[in-house]
Write an enzyme that holds these catalytic residues in place. Structure first.
Site, PDB file in Angstrom:
ATOM      1  N   TYR A 282      -1.106  -0.310  10.583  1.00 22.43           N
ATOM      2  CA  TYR A 282      -1.252  -0.731   9.191  1.00 22.43           C
ATOM      3  C   TYR A 282      -0.093  -0.205   8.352  1.00 22.43           C
ATOM      4  O   TYR A 282       0.502  -0.941   7.554  1.00 22.43           O
ATOM      5  CB  TYR A 282      -2.578  -0.214   8.639  1.00 22.43           C
ATOM      6  CG  TYR A 282      -2.818  -0.528   7.177  1.00 22.43           C
ATOM      7  CD1 TYR A 282      -3.164  -1.807   6.768  1.00 22.43           C
ATOM      8  CD2 TYR A 282      -2.696   0.477   6.200  1.00 22.43           C
ATOM      9  CE1 TYR A 282      -3.391  -2.088   5.427  1.00 22.43           C
ATOM     10  CE2 TYR A 282      -2.921   0.201   4.861  1.00 22.43           C
ATOM     11  CZ  TYR A 282      -3.269  -1.081   4.483  1.00 22.43           C
ATOM     12  OH  TYR A 282      -3.488  -1.365   3.159  1.00 22.43           O
TER      13      TYR A 282
ATOM     14  N   SER B  89       0.843  -1.191   0.000  1.00 26.61           N
ATOM     15  CA  SER B  89       0.000   0.000   0.000  1.00 26.61           C
ATOM     16  C   SER B  89       0.876   1.238   0.000  1.00 26.61           C
ATOM     17  O   SER B  89       1.993   1.223   0.533  1.00 26.61           O
ATOM     18  CB  SER B  89      -0.894   0.013   1.247  1.00 26.61           C
ATOM     19  OG  SER B  89      -1.524   1.268   1.409  1.00 26.61           O
TER      20      SER B  89
END
Length: 278
Positions: free
Chosen positions: A162, A148
């Site tokens: 995350y 990501s």
């Protein structure tokens, strides 16, 4: 002849979104696919999508499993080998930005959330890689990790764990690529930006709120210069490119950023432009 004919692909987190789209594209291009997820209803939707698109049931291995559990991982590998006899590509797609049940954000988030987040987004990738490695050595196969842009240099105060997991995954991709290329295994990754999937829904937004989220970001050029959120197929096409040794053979340990230009701009730029026109 379709380019993945005779090859077998395991795609974690393929009950929706990017994983589902990748499963469809791989299968339509001739591959045998193992699709998996924890939600049996959504996984069945993926399977039916493949079958209605003309994919043979013989090409599909559907496994309801938790990729963070050792038993779930073993089930994925075993059933794939039992049905197809080989593994050529591993797509480590399962991942999520998990929210703290207490509503805490930033550094107030719990250590329990930290462990859950890193287990899903990082540890499961490491474990699956180790378990599939012997089989990929036989086929000279490929691993594609889904990271990501959240793992990049920009701060992510609301989703610290995350971002940490994805940053670590990027380093794991680079390091594993150098370690495994000696065995003929290529490792690369994709770093998506804003993609219209069930990602934000998993954080608690309903369908309408999720759509509003994507629509609102799309019209803010300082958020997404391309002026639109990505579609799962946009990322799935990159996954197939990285899994195709004929097309991407000289790419080793790299992450392809697909974000509509988001990481190239700063909110500061938008505000400076507005202020300078006043």
């Amino acid at each position: 002849m379709p380019r993945f004919t005779g090859k077998t692909v395991i795609i974690t987190g393929s009950s929706n979104g990017i994983g589902r789209s990748a499963a469809l594209l791989f299968a339509l291009d001739g591959a045998n696919v193992t699709i998996t997820g924890r939600n049996s209803e959504r996984l069945e939707e993926t399977k039916q999508l493949l079958l209605k698109s003309g994919v043979s049931e013989k090409q599909v291995n559907s496994v309801v499993a938790d990729v963070t559990s050792s038993d779930g991982q073993d089930q994925l590998v075993k059933t794939t080998l039992d049905k197809f006899g080989r593994i050529d590509v591993l797509v480590n797609n399962a991942g999520a930005a998990i929210t703290d049940n207490s509503g805490a954000t930033g550094t107030d988030q719990s250590l329990d959330l930290y462990h859950k987040t890193l287990h899903l987004n990082l540890q499961a990738v490491v474990e699956m890689t180790k378990k599939v490695k012997p089989h990929l050595m036989k086929t000279k196969g490929e691993i594609v990790n889904i990271s990501s842009i959240g793992g990049g240099p920009h701060a992510q105060p609301d989703f610290i764990y995350y971002a940490m997991a994805k940053a670590a995954l990027d380093q794991y991709t680079r390091s594993a690529a150098i370690d495994l290329i000696q065995h003929g295994i290529r490792v690369n990754s994709v770093s998506p930006g804003i993609v219209s999937t069930g990602f934000v829904g998993a954080m608690g937004l309903d369908n309408q709120a999720s759509q509003n989220f994507y629509d609102s970001l799309s019209v803010r050029k300082h958020c997404i210069p391309a002026g639109m959120a990505g579609n799962p197929e946009d990322i799935a096409n990159i996954i197939l490119f990285l899994a195709d040794r004929k097309l991407s053979s000289y790419i080793i340990g790299q992450s392809i950023v697909a974000d509509g230009g988001s990481t190239l701009v700063l909110g500061l730029q938008a505000d400076m432009k507005e202020l300078s026109s006043q």
